[in-house]
Design a protein around this motif. Sequence first.
Motif, mmCIF file in Angstrom:
data_model
loop_
_atom_site.group_PDB
_atom_site.id
_atom_site.type_symbol
_atom_site.label_atom_id
_atom_site.label_comp_id
_atom_site.label_asym_id
_atom_site.label_seq_id
_atom_site.Cartn_x
_atom_site.Cartn_y
_atom_site.Cartn_z
ATOM 1 N N TRP A 50 46.780 41.396 34.322
ATOM 2 C CA TRP A 50 47.409 42.275 35.305
ATOM 3 C C TRP A 50 48.021 41.438 36.418
ATOM 4 C CZ3 TRP A 50 47.516 47.446 34.317
ATOM 5 C CH2 TRP A 50 46.622 47.926 33.375
ATOM 6 N N THR A 51 48.955 42.051 37.140
ATOM 7 C CA THR A 51 49.495 41.437 38.347
ATOM 8 C C THR A 51 49.222 42.367 39.510
ATOM 9 O OG1 THR A 51 51.263 40.302 37.153
ATOM 10 C CG2 THR A 51 51.581 40.607 39.509
ATOM 11 N N LEU A 52 48.709 41.801 40.591
ATOM 12 C CA LEU A 52 48.519 42.545 41.828
ATOM 13 C C LEU A 52 49.680 42.185 42.742
ATOM 14 C CD1 LEU A 52 44.735 41.886 42.408
ATOM 15 C CD2 LEU A 52 45.783 43.950 41.486
ATOM 16 N N ARG A 53 50.417 43.183 43.205
ATOM 17 C CA ARG A 53 51.529 42.960 44.146
ATOM 18 C C ARG A 53 51.133 43.584 45.472
ATOM 19 N NH1 ARG A 53 56.981 44.018 41.754
ATOM 20 N NH2 ARG A 53 56.599 41.879 41.107
ATOM 21 N N THR A 54 51.036 42.740 46.500
ATOM 22 C CA THR A 54 50.620 43.200 47.819
ATOM 23 C C THR A 54 51.832 43.354 48.716
ATOM 24 O OG1 THR A 54 48.519 42.055 47.538
ATOM 25 C CG2 THR A 54 49.118 42.702 49.783
ATOM 26 N N LEU A 55 51.924 44.530 49.338
ATOM 27 C CA LEU A 55 53.016 44.851 50.256
ATOM 28 C C LEU A 55 52.411 45.167 51.615
ATOM 29 C CD1 LEU A 55 54.761 47.283 47.786
ATOM 30 C CD2 LEU A 55 55.441 44.944 48.235
ATOM 31 N N ALA A 56 52.874 44.457 52.642
ATOM 32 C CA ALA A 56 52.347 44.670 53.991
ATOM 33 C C ALA A 56 53.470 44.509 54.998
ATOM 34 C CB ALA A 56 51.235 43.663 54.288
ATOM 35 N N PRO A 57 53.368 45.199 56.140
ATOM 36 C CA PRO A 57 54.384 45.044 57.180
ATOM 37 C C PRO A 57 54.504 43.583 57.632
ATOM 38 C CG PRO A 57 52.908 46.874 57.684
ATOM 39 C CD PRO A 57 52.324 46.143 56.515
ATOM 40 N N LYS A 58 55.715 43.164 57.880
ATOM 41 C CA LYS A 58 56.003 41.814 58.391
ATOM 42 C C LYS A 58 55.500 40.708 57.472
ATOM 43 C CE LYS A 58 55.896 43.519 63.100
ATOM 44 N NZ LYS A 58 55.195 43.527 64.360
ATOM 45 N N ALA A 59 55.525 40.966 56.157
ATOM 46 C CA ALA A 59 55.109 39.956 55.182
ATOM 47 C C ALA A 59 55.935 40.121 53.914
ATOM 48 C CB ALA A 59 53.626 40.099 54.859
ATOM 49 N N GLU A 60 56.220 39.009 53.270
ATOM 50 C CA GLU A 60 56.876 39.053 51.967
ATOM 51 C C GLU A 60 55.871 39.559 50.935
ATOM 52 O OE1 GLU A 60 60.110 38.240 51.122
ATOM 53 O OE2 GLU A 60 60.387 38.197 53.295
ATOM 54 N N PRO A 61 56.342 40.252 49.892
ATOM 55 C CA PRO A 61 55.414 40.657 48.832
ATOM 56 C C PRO A 61 54.724 39.439 48.212
ATOM 57 C CG PRO A 61 57.521 41.766 48.582
ATOM 58 C CD PRO A 61 57.694 40.718 49.655
ATOM 59 N N VAL A 62 53.460 39.593 47.892
ATOM 60 C CA VAL A 62 52.677 38.518 47.285
ATOM 61 C C VAL A 62 52.173 39.007 45.933
ATOM 62 C CG1 VAL A 62 50.589 37.114 47.481
ATOM 63 C CG2 VAL A 62 51.970 37.585 49.517
ATOM 64 N N ASP A 63 52.473 38.247 44.872
ATOM 65 C CA ASP A 63 51.984 38.567 43.529
ATOM 66 C C ASP A 63 50.837 37.635 43.169
ATOM 67 O OD1 ASP A 63 53.961 40.445 43.366
ATOM 68 O OD2 ASP A 63 55.058 39.487 41.730
ATOM 69 N N LYS A 64 49.811 38.203 42.560
ATOM 70 C CA LYS A 64 48.659 37.413 42.129
ATOM 71 C C LYS A 64 48.238 37.907 40.754
ATOM 72 C CE LYS A 64 44.985 34.968 44.041
ATOM 73 N NZ LYS A 64 44.719 34.204 45.198
ATOM 74 N N SER A 65 48.081 36.992 39.808
ATOM 75 C CA SER A 65 47.641 37.351 38.458
ATOM 76 C C SER A 65 46.129 37.460 38.422
ATOM 77 C CB SER A 65 48.089 36.289 37.459
ATOM 78 O OG SER A 65 49.491 36.258 37.397
ATOM 79 N N VAL A 66 45.654 38.389 37.588
ATOM 80 C CA VAL A 66 44.215 38.562 37.436
ATOM 81 C C VAL A 66 43.938 38.979 35.991
ATOM 82 C CG1 VAL A 66 44.275 40.965 38.224
ATOM 83 C CG2 VAL A 66 42.154 39.678 38.389
ATOM 84 N N THR A 67 42.805 38.508 35.469
ATOM 85 C CA THR A 67 42.362 38.904 34.143
ATOM 86 C C THR A 67 41.175 39.842 34.308
ATOM 87 O OG1 THR A 67 43.081 36.810 33.194
ATOM 88 C CG2 THR A 67 41.495 38.085 31.925
ATOM 89 N N ALA A 68 41.311 41.035 33.744
ATOM 90 C CA ALA A 68 40.253 42.026 33.826
ATOM 91 C C ALA A 68 39.499 42.059 32.499
ATOM 92 C CB ALA A 68 40.847 43.398 34.128
ATOM 93 N N ALA A 69 38.181 42.196 32.593
ATOM 94 C CA ALA A 69 37.342 42.291 31.389
ATOM 95 C C ALA A 69 36.336 43.421 31.577
ATOM 96 C CB ALA A 69 36.616 40.973 31.151
ATOM 97 N N THR A 70 36.101 44.154 30.508
ATOM 98 C CA THR A 70 35.160 45.277 30.548
ATOM 99 C C THR A 70 33.778 44.768 30.973
ATOM 100 O OG1 THR A 70 36.381 46.372 28.797
ATOM 101 C CG2 THR A 70 34.145 47.145 29.195
ATOM 102 N N GLY A 71 33.186 45.483 31.932
ATOM 103 C CA GLY A 71 31.848 45.127 32.395
ATOM 104 C C GLY A 71 31.810 43.996 33.395
#
Length: 80
Positions: A50-71
């Motif tokens: 998955w990719t997490l895209r963070t959007l906040a005032p006065k900041a450029e969008p930040v993308d961070k990759s993450v691997t999700a696993a059941t449990g």
Amino acid sequence: EAVVQGQVTRAGEPVGNAYVRLLDRTGEFTAEVPTSATGHFRFFAGPGEWTLRTLAPKAEPVDKSVTAATGVVAEVAIAI
């Protein structure tokens, strides 16, 4: 389901007015949540990449990759 959670910070301080988007492997929008007053967020997602895209005032969008696993809780720290 897998849990993807974390905290958004700016200069070490929590960011409570940000939004975190969950994007699938192809970049398609899946979900979005606001951060809490302490900058925390949580998604319940399927296993995989998955990719997490963070959007906040006065900041450029930040993308961070993450691997999700059941449990498993995937903890993500995002600095903007």
